[in-house]
Enzyme design. Structure first.
Site, PDB file in Angstrom:
ATOM      1  CG  ASN A   9      -1.710   1.225   1.430  1.00 60.00           C
ATOM      2  OD1 ASN A   9      -1.861   2.016   0.495  1.00 60.00           O
ATOM      3  ND2 ASN A   9      -2.239   1.415   2.628  1.00 60.00           N
ATOM      4  CD1 TRP A  10       3.503   0.963  -3.021  1.00 58.36           C
ATOM      5  CD2 TRP A  10       3.538   2.226  -4.872  1.00 58.36           C
ATOM      6  NE1 TRP A  10       4.199   0.274  -3.980  1.00 58.36           N
ATOM      7  CE2 TRP A  10       4.243   1.031  -5.128  1.00 58.36           C
ATOM      8  CE3 TRP A  10       3.427   3.170  -5.894  1.00 58.36           C
ATOM      9  CZ2 TRP A  10       4.840   0.761  -6.364  1.00 58.36           C
ATOM     10  CZ3 TRP A  10       4.016   2.900  -7.121  1.00 58.36           C
ATOM     11  CH2 TRP A  10       4.723   1.713  -7.348  1.00 58.36           C
ATOM     12  CE  LYS A  11       0.001   3.408   4.673  1.00 59.61           C
ATOM     13  NZ  LYS A  11       0.025   3.547   6.107  1.00 59.61           N
ATOM     14  CG  HIS A  96      -5.739   1.997   5.100  1.00 58.81           C
ATOM     15  ND1 HIS A  96      -5.336   2.914   6.032  1.00 58.81           N
ATOM     16  CD2 HIS A  96      -4.718   1.117   4.951  1.00 58.81           C
ATOM     17  CE1 HIS A  96      -4.108   2.600   6.432  1.00 58.81           C
ATOM     18  NE2 HIS A  96      -3.709   1.518   5.793  1.00 58.81           N
ATOM     19  CD  GLU A  98      -2.875   5.558   6.711  1.00 57.79           C
ATOM     20  OE1 GLU A  98      -2.818   5.640   5.471  1.00 57.79           O
ATOM     21  OE2 GLU A  98      -1.958   5.058   7.404  1.00 57.79           O
ATOM     22  CD  GLU A 168      -3.578  -2.535   7.286  1.00 53.86           C
ATOM     23  OE1 GLU A 168      -2.473  -2.786   6.810  1.00 53.86           O
ATOM     24  OE2 GLU A 168      -4.191  -1.487   7.039  1.00 53.86           O
ATOM     25  N   GLY A 174       2.463   2.151  10.792  1.00 57.21           N
ATOM     26  CA  GLY A 174       3.447   3.218  10.638  1.00 57.21           C
ATOM     27  C   GLY A 174       4.087   3.657  11.942  1.00 57.21           C
ATOM     28  CB  SER A 214       5.196  -1.828  12.161  1.00 54.91           C
ATOM     29  OG  SER A 214       4.802  -0.479  12.341  1.00 54.91           O
ATOM     30  N   GLY A 235       2.735  -1.204   4.318  1.00 53.96           N
ATOM     31  CA  GLY A 235       2.814   0.219   3.987  1.00 53.96           C
ATOM     32  C   GLY A 235       4.260   0.629   3.727  1.00 53.96           C
ATOM     33  N   GLY A 236       4.905   1.185   4.750  1.00 59.82           N
ATOM     34  CA  GLY A 236       6.253   1.740   4.619  1.00 59.82           C
ATOM     35  C   GLY A 236       7.250   0.823   3.913  1.00 59.82           C
TER      36      GLY A 236
END
Ligand code: PEP
Length: 252
Positions: A9-11, A96, A98, A168, A174, A214, A235-236
Site C-alpha cells: 500500500n504505497w499511500k 483502510h 486512514e 491492521e 506506521g 509495521s 505500507g512503509g
C-alpha cells in the site's frame, strides 16, 4: 488452500516517475525469481494506467488504494470503481483506517464501495482493526466483528468469498510497533471464527486474512508462519524494492 498474499500500500508517496521506477524494479526482480505467494501493489490512482502497461500481472497484481462510493456523475475529485478497473487494475483496498479516520468513511459508505468495486470486477482488500484505546479496553474482538458486520456481511457467500481481509491494528500502522505473532494469530483466528459463524467453515477456511502494521522482512517470517495469517498488507516497507522483496521472501 487459501491464497498467501503480500500486498503493498504505497499511500500518498512517490510521484509518477518514482512509482514507475519502483514498479519496474519489482517486476524485473519477481520475474527473475518467482514468488511463492500472490503479490499485489496498490498505488495512487495516477500511477495505475502507466504501471498496468508493463506490469506482468501474472506475477504482480495491481490495485488502487480507494474508490468512490458513487457509481458516476457530479462528484468532483472522485474516482469510481469503473474508472479504476478501466486502467487495468484488478484490486482495490477499501476501509483502510486512514480513510475511516481522516476522511470519515463510515461502515455504510464502505459497504457501498465494496458493492461498486465488486460490480466492476475488482477484488476487494478490506481493512479492519482496532485503535490503541480499544485494544487497551479489551474491545478488539468486538471492533473487528462490527466492522465485518457493518460493511461485508450483507454480501452473498459467493461474493464474500472474493474478498481478502486485512487485519491492521491501528496502533501498529506506521508506528514501528508490531503486534506480536501470537497477538496477531489470536485475533486472526477470531476473525476466521466470525466468518465461519456467518458463512460456514468452508468459506472461513478459504478466506485469506492478511496482517498489516509495521510488517518488515525481519518480523514477516514469524507472523506468516502462524496458521491463520495468510500474508501481509505492507505500507512503509513496500516503498523500496529490497524491503518489499524481503517480506515476499518470507514465503520461501
Ligand atoms: C498500512 O497502512 O496498510 C500499513 C500496514 O502500514 P505500515 O506497514 O507502514 O505500518
Amino acid at each position: 488452500m487459501r491464497k498467501k498474499i503480500v500486498a503493498g500500500n504505497w499511500k500518498m508517496n512517490m510521484n509518477l516517475q518514482e512509482g514507475i521506477a519502483l514498479a519496474k524494479e519489482l517486476n524485473e526482480s519477481l520475474k527473475a525469481e518467482k514468488p511463492n505467494c500472490d503479490v499485489v501493489i496498490c498505488t495512487p490512482f495516477i500511477h495505475l494506467a502507466s504501471i498496468a502497461q508493463f506490469l506482468d500481472q501474472n506475477i504482480i497484481g495491481l490495485g488502487a488504494e480507494n474508490c468512490a462510493d458513487k457509481e458516476k456523475g457530479a462528484y468532483t475529485g472522485e474516482v469510481s470503481a469503473a474508472m479504476v478497473k478501466s486502467t487495468g487494475a484488478q484490486y482495490v483496498i477499501i476501509g483502510h483506517s486512514e480513510r475511516r479516520e481522516y476522511y470519515k468513511e463510515t461502515p455504510e459508505i464502505l459497504k457501498e464501495k465494496v458493492l461498486l468495486a465488486q460490480a466492476n470486477g475488482l477484488k476487494v482488500i478490506f481493512c479492519i482493526g482496532e485503535s490503541l484505546e480499544e485494544r487497551e479496553a479489551g474491545k478488539q474482538n468486538e471492533v473487528v466483528k462490527a466492522e465485518l458486520e457493518g460493511s461485508l456481511f450483507n454480501l452473498s457467500k459467493e461474493d464474500f468469498e472474493k474478498v481478502v481481509i486485512a487485519y491492521e491494528p491501528i496502533w501498529a500502522i506506521g508506528t514501528g510497533k508490531t503486534a506480536t505473532a501470537d497477538q496477531a494469530e489470536e485475533i486472526h483466528a477470531y476473525i476466521r471464527s466470525v466468518i465461519a459463524e456467518k458463512y460456514g467453515e468452508e468459506t472461513a477456511d478459504g478466506t485469506s486474512i492478511l496482517y498489516g502494521g509495521s510488517c518488515k522482512a525481519s518480523n514477516a517470517p514469524e507472523l506468516f508462519a502462524k496458521k491463520d495469517i495468510d500474508g501481509g498488507l505492507i505500507g512503509g516497507a513496500s516503498l523500496k524494492c529490497a524491503d518489499f522483496k524481503g517480506i515476499i521472501d518470507a514465503f520461501n
